[in-house]
Design an enzyme around this catalytic site. Structure first.
Site: not given
Length: 407
Positions: A304, A99, A399
């Site tokens: 995990d 991202e 972004h």
């Protein structure tokens, strides 16, 4: 030999999972599985083949039916000054993500916090849970069983702890529905995240209970009140893994100059977005994007990944202190470790070493708690930066520039 094996695979005479034992070398077995897929699907897997992993070390520990490895970009945010009980100093936080703008945003938050004197952090509880569920003949039998468990706690503890060097049974909390009993067994697990450890220990305890208490039957070793890999209020209220809080007082001039926002606007966004918006949506937790930071750290350090679900639950609080900005994050169920699982893989180990967190601590548990304090402080940095971007209207531009490559 290899051609014979590949022909057997292509004819459906041989299963992929048998290759490791047949050839006696998981690196060769990995090659064969990949070659089989290339021939069967008429494609090339050259990039997946590019790996530094020794699959003899992976099989039986981290993955099965291996064909290679994937690569994810790894960035770093920092320095981040942390003033915790275990983490003391400036740290660079490795973040694996695809991202765009995420690492840059967290890095900006790190700068603001560090310039303001750093983040305080504290692990307020630390245990891993496994909750087997039992069936009894009646409610009366269920209550007798709960009493038996309480009266025989020391015996259960001794049996459970016989399976592990570092695990310690801290307590057992019973929950009843009709004639069914859930026993939420709480363990300290040293520097391991500890899920496998407590599962094995709980199995031994269950075997003792079934042997010693007449008529009890374990329906499932996991009764979903652990609660593992699922969002749940139980973990938010009682915790699982590390319950950790990080806070900082960010100076007004730093907010305005580094974060390009006003403290008042950030407070309003937190109230309207994180509190009111989350409540209106029926969210289990109230934050802007804990999962972004948790997932990136977990991927980088071999945690995990499925436990991002409960590890990213939590609460962000922001308030004015004079002209300065107080911000805190509370993570009730951060499930992390510095030994075992994926932490032993070579790149993940190096990522932990960047923070001085790899391996067992002295005393046991201290390294994992240090890591938890750093992670919580990185989450704090990420929350602060995103709230600032939203309050100043910068989110979309960031972004577009860093996620779509547009200047």
């Amino acid at each position: 030999m290899y051609e014979e094996l590949l022909n057997s695979l292509l004819k459906g005479e041989l299963s992929l999972h048998r290759l490791d034992s047949l050839v006696g070398d998981s690196n060769k077995a990995t090659y064969l599985r990949r070659e089989y897929l290339e021939r069967k699907l008429n494609l090339k897997l050259e990039k997946i083949a590019s790996s530094i992993l020794d699959f003899n070390e992976v099989i039986g520990r981290n993955c099965e039916n291996t064909i290679g490895a994937v690569q994810v970009p790894l960035g770093v945010a920092g320095p981040l000054l942390v003033r915790g009980e275990y983490a003391k100093g400036e740290y660079y936080v490795p973040l694996a993500t695809t991202e765009g703008a995420l690492v840059a945003s967290i890095n900006r938050g790190c700068k603001a916090i560090t310039l303001s004197g750093g983040a305080s952090a504290k692990v307020i509880s630390d245990y891993m849970a496994r909750a087997p569920v039992f069936k009894l003949g009646s409610l009366e039998d269920a209550l007798k069983f709960v009493k038996w468990v309480k009266d025989n706690f020391q015996l259960i503890k001794e049996v459970a702890e016989s399976t592990t060097r570092y695990g310690r049974l801290l307590g057992i909390k019973p929950y009843l529905i009709g004639r069914y009993v859930w026993l939420r067994m709480l363990f300290s697990t040293g520097d391991a995240m500890g899920m496998n450890m407590v599962t094995i220990a709980s199995q031994k305890a269950v075997e003792l209970m079934e042997r010693e208490f007449p008529g009890v039957k374990c329906v499932s070793l996991s009764g979903n009140m652990c609660v593992d890999k699922k969002p749940a209020f139980l973990n938010e209220l009682e915790g699982r893994g590390k319950s950790v809080i990080s806070e900082a007082l960010v100076k007004e001039d730093v907010v305005r100059e580094v974060l390009k926002a006003s403290p008042e606007a950030i407070v309003e966004v937190n109230i309207v977005k994180n509190l009111l918006g989350s409540a209106r949506a029926g969210s289990l937790s109230f934050n802007a994007h804990f999962a972004n930071i948790i997932a990136a750290v977990f991927l980088a350090t071999g945690q995990d990944l499925a436990q991002v679900v409960e590890s990213s639950m939590g609460y962000t609080w922001v308030e004015l202190r004079g002209g300065d900005l107080y911000v805190s994050v509370t993570l009730p169920s951060l499930e992390v470790g510095t030994v075992g699982g994926g932490t032993r893989l070579p790149t993940q180990r190096e990522a932990l070493e960047i923070m001085g967190c790899y391996g067992p601590g002295d005393p046991p548990g201290s390294n994992a708690r240090k890591f938890a304090e750093i992670v919580a402080s990185a989450v704090l940095a990420g929350e602060l930066s995103l709230l600032a971007a939203l309050s100043a209207g910068h989110l979309a531009r960031a972004h577009e520039r860093l996620g779509r490559g547009k200047a």
